[in-house]
Enzyme design. Structure first.
Site, mmCIF file in Angstrom:
data_model
loop_
_atom_site.group_PDB
_atom_site.id
_atom_site.type_symbol
_atom_site.label_atom_id
_atom_site.label_comp_id
_atom_site.label_asym_id
_atom_site.label_seq_id
_atom_site.Cartn_x
_atom_site.Cartn_y
_atom_site.Cartn_z
ATOM 1 N N LYS A 158 91.469 1.659 4.238
ATOM 2 C CA LYS A 158 90.383 1.743 5.005
ATOM 3 C C LYS A 158 90.067 0.336 5.493
ATOM 4 C CE LYS A 158 85.413 3.852 4.803
ATOM 5 N NZ LYS A 158 85.769 4.913 6.029
ATOM 6 N N GLU A 191 93.003 13.832 11.076
ATOM 7 C CA GLU A 191 91.334 13.904 10.606
ATOM 8 C C GLU A 191 90.883 13.620 11.987
ATOM 9 O OE1 GLU A 191 90.875 10.658 7.699
ATOM 10 O OE2 GLU A 191 92.496 9.545 8.874
ATOM 11 N N TYR A 210 86.815 -2.138 4.487
ATOM 12 C CA TYR A 210 85.500 -1.860 4.218
ATOM 13 C C TYR A 210 85.132 -0.542 3.683
ATOM 14 C CZ TYR A 210 85.534 1.766 8.210
ATOM 15 O OH TYR A 210 85.946 3.120 8.847
ATOM 16 N N ARG A 231 87.773 3.236 -4.267
ATOM 17 C CA ARG A 231 88.587 3.269 -2.999
ATOM 18 C C ARG A 231 88.689 1.550 -2.283
ATOM 19 N NH1 ARG A 231 87.275 7.109 1.833
ATOM 20 N NH2 ARG A 231 85.549 5.620 2.014
ATOM 21 N N ARG A 234 94.564 -20.268 12.231
ATOM 22 C CA ARG A 234 95.265 -18.834 12.818
ATOM 23 C C ARG A 234 96.543 -18.933 12.313
ATOM 24 N NH1 ARG A 234 97.694 -16.687 17.176
ATOM 25 N NH2 ARG A 234 97.314 -14.281 17.603
#
Ligand code: PDD
Length: 285
Positions: free
Chosen positions: A148, A180, A33, A52, A100
């Site tokens: 991310k 962070e 994301y 990114r 799946r």
């Protein structure tokens, strides 16, 4: 909320915007994301977020279904369709829908791309005036935090634990060093006046705001040290702050029980926020 949402090439009212239950983003957190800030109806630091996204996609072998111009056009159109002046665009890209299976589906499986907007008053942020307190918690996330991904359960748990301890956010700690914040980059100002921020590695996300703030600091004669810093250094820091797309620069005035500086937002933190908003607002596209 009455939003128009982008789902795989379609513009849909929120109640009709749906993704399959077999989507790998839902079943496996097999998704990445980006959050891009919107100011004055314009995209802040768009190039950094777009770059990114490409990097995250490359690292995981997820196909980005639009070219650069198409992706920018979708960002602009979602702002226009929702009449957004201030807030954010959330973009999520998943490996798509398949039975799946832990193994990835075939390469030609269409990825799922979703974008929505969320209004937020990013300029008038009370936390920027008062500062926030953070609790130190162990960093129990996976080993590739530089990508991310939507695996945000542990950061959510850490945020809840921080709140339970009376703090506003968590600073995550590994091997005695801060990595962070739960959803932001963490920085301190040392006793010598240097801006200290952790060097990039698999341990943390390469924040777009972080890179920008380091650039601004360098241009204004502030010494920057990109290195890991300890808990003790953090607690003894002259100033501390976080950076992220919609927070810009927000002061941290307490770390666990330790008051940072005099317990109010420090001068360098305030100046970096001012410089960031002024320059990145002017450069928004
Ligand atoms: N979070 N570190 C983590 C773990 C983050 O989740 C984020 C951003 C950052 C700051 O990155 P940037 O400056 O590029 O926003 C650092 C976003 C905003 C979120 O998840 O909402």
């Amino acid at each position: 909320m009455d939003r128009i949402i982008y789902v795989n090439g379609e513009w849909l009212p929120e109640p009709q915007a749906k993704v399959s239950v077999l989507d790998r983003g839902f079943l496996m957190a097999d998704a990445i994301y980006e959050v891009t800030c919107v100011l004055d109806g314009k995209l802040v630091e768009y190039d950094g977020h777009a770059a990114r996204l490409q990097r995250s996609a490359r690292e995981l072998g997820i196909r980005v279904p639009l070219d650069d111009a198409g992706l920018l056009a979708v960002h602009r159109e979602i702002v226009a369709r929702n009449g957004l002046d201030q807030g954010m665009i959330y973009l999520q890209l998943t490996r798509g829908v398949a039975d799946r299976d832990f193994a990835y589906p075939p390469q030609d499986t269409p990825p799922t791309l979703v974008l929505f907007t969320q209004a937020k008053n990013v300029l008038e942020n009370r936390a920027a005036e008062t500062g926030i307190s953070v609790a130190l918690l162990p960093d129990l996330r996976w080993g590739r935090r530089d990508i991310k991904t939507v695996q945000l359960l542990y950061p959510s748990m850490a945020k809840m634990e921080a709140k339970a301890r009376g703090a506003e956010d968590a600073w995550l700690v590994e091997d005695g060093h801060v990595t962070e914040a739960s959803a932001a980059s963490a920085h301190i100002v040392s006793a010598e006046g240097a801006l200290v921020t952790r060097d990039l590695s698999h341990a943390l996300l390469p924040g777009i705001t972080r890179a920008s703030v380091l650039d601004l600091a360098g241009r204004h004669g502030i010494r920057v040290e990109e290195r890991a810093f300890t808990l003790d250094e953090a607690k003894a820091a002259r100033e501390a702050f976080i950076t992220s797309a919609t927070n810009f620069v927000v002061p941290v005035t307490r770390i666990d029980a330790a008051r940072i500086g005099d317990g109010t937002p420090g001068p360098l933190t305030r100046e970096l926020r001012r410089l960031y908003v002024e320059t990145r607002r002017a450069a928004a596209i």
